[in-house]
Write a protein that holds these residues in place. Structure first.
Motif, short mmCIF file in Angstrom:
data_model
loop_
_atom_site.label_atom_id
_atom_site.label_comp_id
_atom_site.label_asym_id
_atom_site.label_seq_id
_atom_site.Cartn_x
_atom_site.Cartn_y
_atom_site.Cartn_z
N GLU A 111 -7.82 -5.16 3.50
CA GLU A 111 -9.00 -4.94 2.65
C GLU A 111 -10.07 -4.17 3.41
OE1 GLU A 111 -10.69 -4.37 -0.60
OE2 GLU A 111 -8.93 -5.66 -0.74
N SER A 112 -10.11 -4.37 4.71
CA SER A 112 -11.05 -3.62 5.56
C SER A 112 -10.25 -2.95 6.68
CB SER A 112 -12.10 -4.56 6.17
OG SER A 112 -12.86 -5.17 5.16
N PRO A 113 -9.59 -1.84 6.39
CA PRO A 113 -8.73 -1.20 7.39
C PRO A 113 -9.56 -0.54 8.50
CG PRO A 113 -8.84 0.15 5.43
CD PRO A 113 -9.57 -1.12 5.12
N THR A 114 -8.96 -0.50 9.67
CA THR A 114 -9.59 0.20 10.79
C THR A 114 -9.46 1.71 10.57
OG1 THR A 114 -7.55 0.35 12.08
CG2 THR A 114 -8.87 -1.68 12.35
N PRO A 115 -10.22 2.51 11.29
CA PRO A 115 -10.06 3.96 11.17
C PRO A 115 -8.62 4.41 11.47
CG PRO A 115 -12.11 3.48 12.30
CD PRO A 115 -11.38 2.16 12.13
N THR A 116 -7.98 3.76 12.41
CA THR A 116 -6.58 4.10 12.74
C THR A 116 -5.66 3.78 11.57
OG1 THR A 116 -6.98 3.73 15.09
CG2 THR A 116 -4.69 3.69 14.36
N GLN A 117 -5.85 2.62 10.93
CA GLN A 117 -5.02 2.26 9.78
C GLN A 117 -5.24 3.23 8.61
OE1 GLN A 117 -6.50 -1.78 9.67
NE2 GLN A 117 -4.46 -2.60 10.21
N ARG A 118 -6.48 3.63 8.40
CA ARG A 118 -6.76 4.61 7.33
C ARG A 118 -6.07 5.94 7.65
NH1 ARG A 118 -11.98 2.23 7.65
NH2 ARG A 118 -12.80 3.99 8.81
N ALA A 119 -6.14 6.36 8.90
CA ALA A 119 -5.51 7.63 9.30
C ALA A 119 -4.00 7.57 9.12
CB ALA A 119 -5.87 7.96 10.75
N PRO A 149 -7.50 13.11 -4.03
CA PRO A 149 -7.06 12.58 -2.73
C PRO A 149 -6.96 11.05 -2.73
CG PRO A 149 -8.77 14.23 -2.45
CD PRO A 149 -8.71 13.92 -3.92
N PRO A 150 -6.02 10.52 -1.93
CA PRO A 150 -5.86 9.06 -1.84
C PRO A 150 -7.13 8.38 -1.34
CG PRO A 150 -4.05 10.21 -0.75
CD PRO A 150 -5.06 11.24 -1.10
N ASP A 151 -7.43 7.24 -1.89
CA ASP A 151 -8.58 6.43 -1.48
C ASP A 151 -8.05 5.31 -0.59
OD1 ASP A 151 -10.84 4.89 -1.15
OD2 ASP A 151 -11.37 4.88 -3.29
N VAL A 152 -8.24 5.44 0.70
CA VAL A 152 -7.69 4.48 1.67
C VAL A 152 -8.78 3.61 2.29
CG1 VAL A 152 -5.68 5.92 2.18
CG2 VAL A 152 -7.75 6.18 3.56
N ARG A 153 -9.95 3.51 1.63
CA ARG A 153 -11.05 2.72 2.18
C ARG A 153 -10.76 1.23 2.20
NH1 ARG A 153 -15.64 4.12 -1.69
NH2 ARG A 153 -13.84 4.23 -3.06
N SER A 154 -9.89 0.76 1.28
CA SER A 154 -9.58 -0.67 1.20
C SER A 154 -8.25 -0.86 0.49
CB SER A 154 -10.68 -1.42 0.42
OG SER A 154 -10.65 -1.03 -0.93
#
Length: 197
Positions: A111-119, A149-154
């Motif tokens: 639900e709160s991904p790190t910048p690495t997980q989002r990348a 574009p995909p929304d990978v914020r959460s």
């Protein structure tokens, strides 16, 4: 590597191409594309010759036909449109597997991904149009990703983007749309009645 030599080099060749069956899709090489075509539309030419079988000293059949499960005809399959489980995937089974993978991955995304997980998630989604075996499916997904574009914020945002994208594809294919409020039930938790527990 060997190559055949055309004795009539330089002379125009007669076209022996037959019309494609309904539903058959050509790949980027101009040839029929198995992974781009539904199994029910894939009708390879039938062969009148059967491979010979060889027996080892122990009497075990070592032919190619003995190394795979029986064909649908020999197994008495009644439905010629049912794809045997041992066959390579067609466009429909590959699509179902890919959507299952993507929706399940989104369901377990933080639900709160790190910048690495989002990348990493963005890399995965952007790699699909480059690597997906069905070229027209890949091109369509690439266009959709560029447009929205995909929304990978959460986890919630990714699941919603993926469900909306999948529903766009379903509409294009004439399939029913999925109720996006039920993504967790479908891809993570299962129904409340416990039927999947």
């Amino acid at each position: 590597m060997t190559s055949s030599i055309n004795n009539n080099a330089g002379q125009p060749q007669k076209s022996t191409a037959r019309p494609l069956p309904p539903g058959m899709v050509l790949g980027p090489d101009g040839k029929p594309c198995k992974i781009c075509t539904s199994f029910r539309n894939w009708k390879p030419p039938s062969s009148s010759t059967k491979p010979s079988t060889t027996k080892s000293n122990k009497g075990n059949d070592t032919s190619a036909s003995a190394q795979r499960p029986p064909s649908p005809a020999s197994a008495g399959a009644a439905d010629e449109n049912k794809r045997p489980a041992y066959c390579p995937p067609d466009v429909e089974s590959l699509g179902r597997a890919t959507w299952t993978f993507l929706h399940t991955t989104a369901a377990y995304y933080p639900e709160s991904p790190t910048p690495t997980q989002r990348a990493h998630m963005l890399q995965l989604l952007h790699a699909l149009p480059q690597l997906y075996p069905c070229s027209h499916c890949a091109n369509d997904l690439g266009t959709r990703i560029q447009r929205q574009p995909p929304d990978v914020r959460s986890r919630t945002a990714l699941a919603a983007w993926l469900c909306a994208t999948h529903n766009e594809v379903n509409v294009m294919l004439g399939k029913p749309i999925f109720n996006c409020s039920r993504v967790d039930e479908r891809w993570k938790d299962g129904p409340q009645d416990g039927s999947c527990d």
